[in-house]
Design a protein around this motif. Structure first.
Motif, PDB file in Angstrom:
ATOM      1  N   ARG A 246       4.611 -13.012  26.039  1.00 21.81           N
ATOM      2  CA  ARG A 246       3.539 -13.777  26.698  1.00 21.81           C
ATOM      3  C   ARG A 246       4.158 -15.040  27.265  1.00 21.81           C
ATOM      4  O   ARG A 246       4.660 -15.883  26.506  1.00 21.81           O
ATOM      5  CB  ARG A 246       2.430 -14.102  25.691  1.00 21.81           C
ATOM      6  CG  ARG A 246       1.213 -14.805  26.281  1.00 21.81           C
ATOM      7  CD  ARG A 246       0.193 -15.079  25.195  1.00 21.81           C
ATOM      8  NE  ARG A 246      -0.907 -15.907  25.672  1.00 21.81           N
ATOM      9  CZ  ARG A 246      -2.028 -15.415  26.190  1.00 21.81           C
ATOM     10  NH1 ARG A 246      -2.191 -14.102  26.280  1.00 21.81           N
ATOM     11  NH2 ARG A 246      -2.988 -16.236  26.611  1.00 21.81           N
ATOM     12  N   ARG A 248       3.793 -18.120  30.496  1.00 22.45           N
ATOM     13  CA  ARG A 248       3.073 -18.738  31.620  1.00 22.45           C
ATOM     14  C   ARG A 248       4.111 -19.192  32.654  1.00 22.45           C
ATOM     15  O   ARG A 248       5.071 -19.895  32.315  1.00 22.45           O
ATOM     16  CB  ARG A 248       2.227 -19.919  31.153  1.00 22.45           C
ATOM     17  CG  ARG A 248       1.107 -19.500  30.221  1.00 22.45           C
ATOM     18  CD  ARG A 248       0.081 -20.591  29.963  1.00 22.45           C
ATOM     19  NE  ARG A 248      -0.970 -20.107  29.089  1.00 22.45           N
ATOM     20  CZ  ARG A 248      -2.053 -19.433  29.509  1.00 22.45           C
ATOM     21  NH1 ARG A 248      -2.211 -19.211  30.805  1.00 22.45           N
ATOM     22  NH2 ARG A 248      -2.956 -19.008  28.641  1.00 22.45           N
ATOM     23  N   ALA A 253       0.563 -15.074  41.266  1.00 20.39           N
ATOM     24  CA  ALA A 253       0.477 -13.813  40.549  1.00 20.39           C
ATOM     25  C   ALA A 253       0.939 -12.648  41.417  1.00 20.39           C
ATOM     26  O   ALA A 253       1.598 -11.715  40.928  1.00 20.39           O
ATOM     27  CB  ALA A 253      -0.960 -13.580  40.081  1.00 20.39           C
ATOM     28  N   THR A 267      -1.643 -11.909  35.291  1.00 14.99           N
ATOM     29  CA  THR A 267      -2.982 -12.441  35.525  1.00 14.99           C
ATOM     30  C   THR A 267      -2.875 -13.821  36.161  1.00 14.99           C
ATOM     31  O   THR A 267      -2.105 -14.673  35.691  1.00 14.99           O
ATOM     32  CB  THR A 267      -3.763 -12.553  34.202  1.00 14.99           C
ATOM     33  OG1 THR A 267      -3.728 -11.290  33.527  1.00 14.99           O
ATOM     34  CG2 THR A 267      -5.202 -12.960  34.452  1.00 14.99           C
ATOM     35  N   GLY A 268      -3.646 -14.050  37.222  1.00 16.71           N
ATOM     36  CA  GLY A 268      -3.629 -15.352  37.883  1.00 16.71           C
ATOM     37  C   GLY A 268      -4.268 -16.432  37.035  1.00 16.71           C
ATOM     38  O   GLY A 268      -5.246 -16.194  36.325  1.00 16.71           O
ATOM     39  N   THR A 269      -3.704 -17.627  37.075  1.00 19.64           N
ATOM     40  CA  THR A 269      -4.238 -18.803  36.374  1.00 19.64           C
ATOM     41  C   THR A 269      -4.231 -19.980  37.347  1.00 19.64           C
ATOM     42  O   THR A 269      -3.557 -19.930  38.393  1.00 19.64           O
ATOM     43  CB  THR A 269      -3.380 -19.152  35.146  1.00 19.64           C
ATOM     44  OG1 THR A 269      -2.086 -19.593  35.594  1.00 19.64           O
ATOM     45  CG2 THR A 269      -3.219 -17.953  34.226  1.00 19.64           C
ATOM     46  N   PRO A 270      -4.956 -21.060  37.022  1.00 19.43           N
ATOM     47  CA  PRO A 270      -4.927 -22.236  37.924  1.00 19.43           C
ATOM     48  C   PRO A 270      -3.518 -22.789  38.138  1.00 19.43           C
ATOM     49  O   PRO A 270      -3.211 -23.313  39.206  1.00 19.43           O
ATOM     50  CB  PRO A 270      -5.826 -23.239  37.189  1.00 19.43           C
ATOM     51  CG  PRO A 270      -6.735 -22.403  36.354  1.00 19.43           C
ATOM     52  CD  PRO A 270      -5.917 -21.218  35.924  1.00 19.43           C
ATOM     53  N   GLU A 271      -2.647 -22.659  37.137  1.00 19.03           N
ATOM     54  CA  GLU A 271      -1.289 -23.203  37.250  1.00 19.03           C
ATOM     55  C   GLU A 271      -0.293 -22.199  37.819  1.00 19.03           C
ATOM     56  O   GLU A 271       0.854 -22.548  38.086  1.00 19.03           O
ATOM     57  CB  GLU A 271      -0.787 -23.661  35.883  1.00 19.03           C
ATOM     58  CG  GLU A 271      -1.619 -24.746  35.215  1.00 19.03           C
ATOM     59  CD  GLU A 271      -2.864 -24.175  34.546  1.00 19.03           C
ATOM     60  OE1 GLU A 271      -2.903 -22.934  34.325  1.00 19.03           O
ATOM     61  OE2 GLU A 271      -3.802 -24.947  34.278  1.00 19.03           O
ATOM     62  N   CYS A 273       0.448 -18.070  36.880  1.00 21.97           N
ATOM     63  CA  CYS A 273       0.075 -16.764  36.351  1.00 21.97           C
ATOM     64  C   CYS A 273       0.513 -16.638  34.897  1.00 21.97           C
ATOM     65  O   CYS A 273       1.346 -17.406  34.407  1.00 21.97           O
ATOM     66  CB  CYS A 273       0.678 -15.641  37.194  1.00 21.97           C
ATOM     67  SG  CYS A 273       2.480 -15.593  37.188  1.00 21.97           S
ATOM     68  N   LEU A 274      -0.071 -15.632  34.233  1.00 26.23           N
ATOM     69  CA  LEU A 274       0.279 -15.309  32.855  1.00 26.23           C
ATOM     70  C   LEU A 274       0.923 -13.925  32.859  1.00 26.23           C
ATOM     71  O   LEU A 274       0.337 -12.956  33.340  1.00 26.23           O
ATOM     72  CB  LEU A 274      -0.964 -15.311  31.971  1.00 26.23           C
ATOM     73  CG  LEU A 274      -0.767 -14.830  30.523  1.00 26.23           C
ATOM     74  CD1 LEU A 274       0.147 -15.775  29.758  1.00 26.23           C
ATOM     75  CD2 LEU A 274      -2.116 -14.688  29.825  1.00 26.23           C
TER      76      LEU A 274
END
Length: 323
Positions: A246, A248, A253, A267-271, A273-274
């Motif tokens: 896992r 970040r 993404a 997975t897209g994130t505000p910063e 992706c994960l």
């Protein structure tokens, strides 16, 4: 053996680039050391740069020259080179170096044109019986002889026996109906119907020993999957994995998903992706992180944190030494 045969044998030995004592070369060729000296001089006249050390412990070693002289290859070496060139020509390394595919096609054409028919049939079998999709297709390190035996058995519909070292298990002997070879990730797999277990299986080719055709033909069975690649991927997903990765990453993404393909969830994130990945080895996530070109934070597992720190220290040390 004739002088020509002896010269070719001498060149084949020297092209390993190891240091050969004169007495050992003479023994291999079944001639005197004086004859070896004369043959070395003939090679020098043809453009091969052979270094010589005089004295009781004297010997010879071939070194790289200013141009590429004729190269002698054993059958397995020729097949291995052709496999690598086919991979490059097909675009597995496309885009890494300008023009690499064009040069690969030219080199492959020359190598195959010089091959005897029996080796061409091996290469053709590998080409038609292998599937190698996706961004993780790489450079599997397996025995070329094993590959060609299995590829020809797939093509000819001939049952095969081989020794197999399974995962954390004693070696067993398998009797299978080979279906297709798959190059996936950094490994090769054989998709086959196991006659003893009456079920479809995928076998890692680096764990296969001494495959031998049985001479028994079989009627092709229907594979319980869309294709061989899908079958192998499905089997890998069902296997218990050692690490739940896992991370970040400060990258789009879409960019990372194109890099990892089906081998991880992005997975897209505000910063950014994960990245989440289940894997039996940390080599692949380390490759992804090294090539992502963006800052990242490892959330797990602890072993990956340690591996990243170790690799980072190694690169820091190397760059400091250069500076």
């Amino acid at each position: 053996m004739s002088t020509s045969e002896r010269m070719l044998r001498l060149l084949s030995l020297l092209q390993t680039h190891r240091y050969w004592p004169g007495g050992e070369l003479a023994g291999r060729l079944e001639v005197s050391e004086r004859t070896v000296r004369r043959d070395v001089e003939r090679l020098r006249d043809l453009g091969y740069q052979v270094d010589a050390v005089r004295g009781a412990a004297g010997g010879y070693q071939l070194r790289a020259g200013g141009s590429l002289p004729p190269l002698l290859l054993e059958d397995e070496e020729a097949v291995a080179i052709a496999v690598g060139l086919r991979t490059a020509a097909a675009g597995a390394v496309g885009g890494t170096v300008d023009g690499v595919q064009d040069w690969s096609v030219q080199a492959l054409t020359k190598v195959v044109a010089l091959m005897p028919p029996r080796l061409r049939r091996q290469i053709d079998a590998l080409a038609t019986q292998t599937e190698a999709p996706g961004p993780w297709s790489g450079r599997p390190v397996v025995d070329a002889g094993v590959l060609t035996v299995l590829a020809q058995a797939c093509r000819d519909g001939e049952a095969v026996r081989f020794g197999y070292h399974g995962r954390d298990a004693d070696p067993t002997y398998r009797h299978v109906e080979p279906h297709r070879l798959v190059a996936l990730g950094s490994r090769w797999y054989l998709v086959a119907h196991d006659r003893d277990r009456q079920d479809w299986r995928s076998f890692r080719i680096d764990r296969i020993n001494d495959p031998a055709p049985t001479g028994q033909r079989f009627r092709p069975r229907e594979l319980p999957a869309e294709d061989a690649v899908t079958f192998v991927r499905s089997g890998i997903r069902r296997m218990p994995q050692r690490y739940a990765v896992r991370v970040r990453i400060a990258a789009p993404a879409e960019q990372l998903a194109a890099q990892v393909g089906h081998w991880a969830e992005v997975t897209g994130t505000p910063e950014g992706c994960l990245l989440e990945m289940s894997t039996d080895s940390l080599d692949w996530p380390l490759m992804v992180l090294a090539g992502c070109g963006a800052p990242f934070t490892v959330e797990g597992p602890p072993e990956l944190v340690e591996a990243v720190a170790e690799v980072g220290a190694r690169f820091t040390h190397a760059s400091a030494a250069v500076g």
